[in-house]
Motif scaffolding. Structure first.
Motif, short mmCIF file in Angstrom:
data_model
loop_
_atom_site.label_atom_id
_atom_site.label_comp_id
_atom_site.label_asym_id
_atom_site.label_seq_id
_atom_site.Cartn_x
_atom_site.Cartn_y
_atom_site.Cartn_z
N UNK A 27 -1.59 6.19 7.34
CA UNK A 27 -2.21 5.01 7.95
C UNK A 27 -3.74 5.15 7.92
N UNK A 28 -4.24 6.35 8.23
CA UNK A 28 -5.68 6.61 8.17
C UNK A 28 -6.18 6.42 6.74
N UNK A 29 -5.43 6.95 5.78
CA UNK A 29 -5.82 6.82 4.38
C UNK A 29 -5.92 5.35 3.98
N UNK A 30 -4.94 4.54 4.38
CA UNK A 30 -4.97 3.12 4.04
C UNK A 30 -6.16 2.42 4.69
N UNK A 31 -6.48 2.78 5.93
CA UNK A 31 -7.63 2.19 6.61
C UNK A 31 -8.93 2.55 5.88
N UNK A 32 -9.05 3.80 5.46
CA UNK A 32 -10.25 4.23 4.74
C UNK A 32 -10.36 3.50 3.40
N UNK A 33 -9.24 3.35 2.71
CA UNK A 33 -9.26 2.64 1.43
C UNK A 33 -9.67 1.18 1.63
N UNK A 34 -9.18 0.59 2.72
CA UNK A 34 -9.53 -0.79 3.04
C UNK A 34 -11.02 -0.90 3.32
N UNK A 35 -11.56 0.06 4.08
CA UNK A 35 -12.99 0.06 4.40
C UNK A 35 -13.83 0.23 3.13
N UNK A 50 0.81 -1.18 0.00
CA UNK A 50 0.00 0.00 0.00
C UNK A 50 0.86 1.26 0.00
N UNK A 51 0.27 2.32 0.45
CA UNK A 51 0.93 3.63 0.47
C UNK A 51 2.12 3.63 1.42
N UNK A 52 1.99 2.96 2.57
CA UNK A 52 3.10 2.91 3.54
C UNK A 52 4.33 2.24 2.93
N UNK A 53 4.12 1.20 2.14
CA UNK A 53 5.24 0.50 1.49
C UNK A 53 5.95 1.42 0.50
N UNK A 54 5.15 2.15 -0.29
CA UNK A 54 5.74 3.09 -1.25
C UNK A 54 6.52 4.17 -0.52
#
Length: 195
Positions: A41-49, A1-5
């Motif tokens: 992290x919030x962005x990734x959680x929202x994308x997951x949701x 995800x974004x964190x990995x990039x």
């Protein structure tokens, strides 16, 4: 995800930082900052949701409730079954909760208006009747008096507001009547009070 990039970008930047390339140190510090990490992290959680958006199991909870009440009528009568039948038959449960569930599940909570006719002459001014149900929420649009004509117009539509979500009001639309009250000659403040 974004964190990995972001982690890969930080590794590249750390190499450039050692070579003292202009601005890389500042960019490296920015990308390492706690607030940006938390935001990502919030962005990734929202994308997951958003990918796992919950869907209703049934669109007709009221009908299912009636069916369960009928099945319980045939079941051996215990205290729990009687209580469940009474609960499922209560007007508050049927009318409020189940009706609200079915309305939301069917996404049937917006008013529907008939389409505009196709045969409106191009040189003639068209008028639209717009119906917005506010439900104690702001309209999400601002109004102003047109400098030349003196008409009350929509100044802007706020993104995500009721007017924007409805798709019925646009910046520049002329208001002729609000809630059955003609607005010609009124000040914008007076029109706001009617809204």
């Amino acid at each position: 995800g974004v964190s990995h990039v972001l982690t890969l970008a930080l590794q590249e930047l750390s190499l450039l930082c050692k070579r003292d390339v202009n601005g890389v140190g500042m960019l490296y510090d920015l990308l390492r900052s706690r607030w940006l990490q938390a935001l990502l992290k919030i962005y990734e959680c929202l994308q997951h949701y958003l990918g796992k958006r919950p869907a209703p199991v049934t669109l007709q909870a009221r009908a299912l409730s009636r069916e369960v009440v009928e099945l319980l009528r045939e079941a051996p009568q215990s205290g729990e079954i009687k209580e469940l039948r009474q609960l499922l038959r209560s007007p508050h449960f049927k009318a409020a909760l189940l009706s609200a569930h079915d309305t939301v599940a069917q996404k049937d909570f917006e008013p529907t208006l008939p389409p505009l006719p196709d045969n409106i002459p191009e040189n003639e001014e068209a008028m639209r009747i717009v119906c917005l149900v506010k439900n104690n929420q702001p309209l999400g649009a601002t109004i102003k008096r047109h400098e030349i004509t003196g008409d009350i117009t929509v100044a802007r539509v706020i993104h995500g507001g009721l007017a924007d979500r409805s798709g019925l009001l646009y910046a520049g639309d002329k208001l002729v009547e609000v809630n059955g009250v003609p607005v010609e000659g009124l000040e914008p403040e007076q029109v706001i009070n009617i809204l």
